[in-house]
Design a protein around this motif. Structure first.
Motif, PDB file in Angstrom:
ATOM      1  N   VAL A  22       0.840  -1.134   0.023  1.00  0.00           N
ATOM      2  CA  VAL A  22       0.126  -0.098   0.122  1.00  0.00           C
ATOM      3  C   VAL A  22       0.991   1.132   0.162  1.00  0.00           C
ATOM      4  N   GLN A  23       2.035   1.157   0.772  1.00  0.00           N
ATOM      5  CA  GLN A  23       2.784   2.506   0.774  1.00  0.00           C
ATOM      6  C   GLN A  23       3.481   2.515  -0.438  1.00  0.00           C
ATOM      7  N   ARG A  24       3.765   1.686  -1.140  1.00  0.00           N
ATOM      8  CA  ARG A  24       4.431   1.577  -2.763  1.00  0.00           C
ATOM      9  C   ARG A  24       3.596   2.332  -3.664  1.00  0.00           C
ATOM     10  N   LEU A  25       1.893   1.619  -3.448  1.00  0.00           N
ATOM     11  CA  LEU A  25       0.851   2.277  -4.288  1.00  0.00           C
ATOM     12  C   LEU A  25       0.837   3.480  -4.027  1.00  0.00           C
ATOM     13  N   ALA A  26       0.766   4.109  -2.742  1.00  0.00           N
ATOM     14  CA  ALA A  26       0.504   5.403  -2.355  1.00  0.00           C
ATOM     15  C   ALA A  26       1.642   6.350  -3.057  1.00  0.00           C
ATOM     16  N   ALA A  27       3.062   5.976  -3.046  1.00  0.00           N
ATOM     17  CA  ALA A  27       3.969   6.817  -3.663  1.00  0.00           C
ATOM     18  C   ALA A  27       3.785   6.727  -5.387  1.00  0.00           C
ATOM     19  N   ASP A  28       3.021   5.703  -5.864  1.00  0.00           N
ATOM     20  CA  ASP A  28       2.613   5.664  -7.062  1.00  0.00           C
ATOM     21  C   ASP A  28       1.554   6.536  -7.212  1.00  0.00           C
ATOM     22  N   LEU A  29       0.742   7.028  -6.463  1.00  0.00           N
ATOM     23  CA  LEU A  29      -0.648   7.754  -6.485  1.00  0.00           C
ATOM     24  C   LEU A  29      -1.777   6.889  -7.064  1.00  0.00           C
ATOM     25  N   THR A 126      -7.264   4.154  -7.642  1.00  0.00           N
ATOM     26  CA  THR A 126      -7.380   3.600  -9.146  1.00  0.00           C
ATOM     27  C   THR A 126      -7.569   2.247  -8.784  1.00  0.00           C
ATOM     28  N   THR A 127      -8.810   1.805  -8.487  1.00  0.00           N
ATOM     29  CA  THR A 127      -9.233   0.613  -8.262  1.00  0.00           C
ATOM     30  C   THR A 127      -8.764  -0.675  -9.114  1.00  0.00           C
ATOM     31  N   ASP A 128      -8.534  -0.716 -10.395  1.00  0.00           N
ATOM     32  CA  ASP A 128      -8.063  -1.646 -11.026  1.00  0.00           C
ATOM     33  C   ASP A 128      -6.473  -2.161 -10.631  1.00  0.00           C
ATOM     34  N   LYS A 129      -5.766  -1.009 -10.491  1.00  0.00           N
ATOM     35  CA  LYS A 129      -4.446  -1.134 -10.291  1.00  0.00           C
ATOM     36  C   LYS A 129      -4.316  -1.720  -8.834  1.00  0.00           C
ATOM     37  N   ALA A 130      -5.031  -1.003  -8.045  1.00  0.00           N
ATOM     38  CA  ALA A 130      -4.744  -1.306  -6.544  1.00  0.00           C
ATOM     39  C   ALA A 130      -5.266  -2.924  -6.512  1.00  0.00           C
TER      40      ALA A 130
END
Length: 164
Positions: A22-29, A126-130
């Motif tokens: 989740v922290q990585r996904l947050a960095a990628d917005l 961004t639901t699909d990517k998350a």
């Protein structure tokens, strides 16, 4: 409107691994979490909580929010907080918020001894990517909406009317 999301895992370590993602996904917005918490219930039934929250408008104290929410859900005080009259009133606000009784019961049932869960307060995603990034962790997803009014009320209760 924010969503309170809980993802339960059948072991004690997966929630922490998912939190790293989740922290990585947050960095990628891809996910923009207001607050993130991991709760582990060890095999003896004891709860262990780790939080990581971001500053939000109005200075909401997410640490206090997590403490009160987990206190409500699992009857455990966090961060050394005692339930005085003011905190009791705030617990009532959280209980009356978008965190309904069914969600509360599902979360309680999900966190059996030897399990863990990742909790997120998310406004944008961004639901699909998350989903693609988090799907390899498995888990059971529970979700409850927090309306703008509920968020404002909680911020006011945490920090007084000036937080609005």
């Amino acid at each position: 409107m924010s969503e309170l999301v809980a993802i339960g895992y059948p072991d004690e370590s997966t929630a922490a691994l998912a939190e790293d993602e989740v922290q990585r996904l947050a960095a990628d917005l891809i996910i923009q979490p207001d607050a993130v918490a991991v709760i582990v219930r060890d095999k003896k039934g004891k709860f262990h909580v780790t939080t990581n929250h971001h500053a939000v408008a109005g200075g909401a104290s997410w640490g206090m929010f997590w403490g009160l929410l987990f206190g409500l859900l699992f009857f455990i005080p966090l961060f050394g907080m005692a339930l005085g009259a003011g905190l009791g009133a705030l617990m009532g606000k959280i209980e009356k918020s978008g965190v309904d009784k069914a969600f509360q019961q599902q979360v309680r049932n999900m966190l059996e001894p030897g399990t863990s869960a990742l909790f997120l307060v998310v406004e944008k995603i961004t639901t699909d990517k998350a989903v693609k990034a988090l799907s390899h962790f498995g888990g059971t997803v529970l979700k409850s909406s927090l309306s703008e009014d509920t968020e404002r009320e909680l911020q006011e209760a945490l920090h007084g009317a000036e937080a609005a």
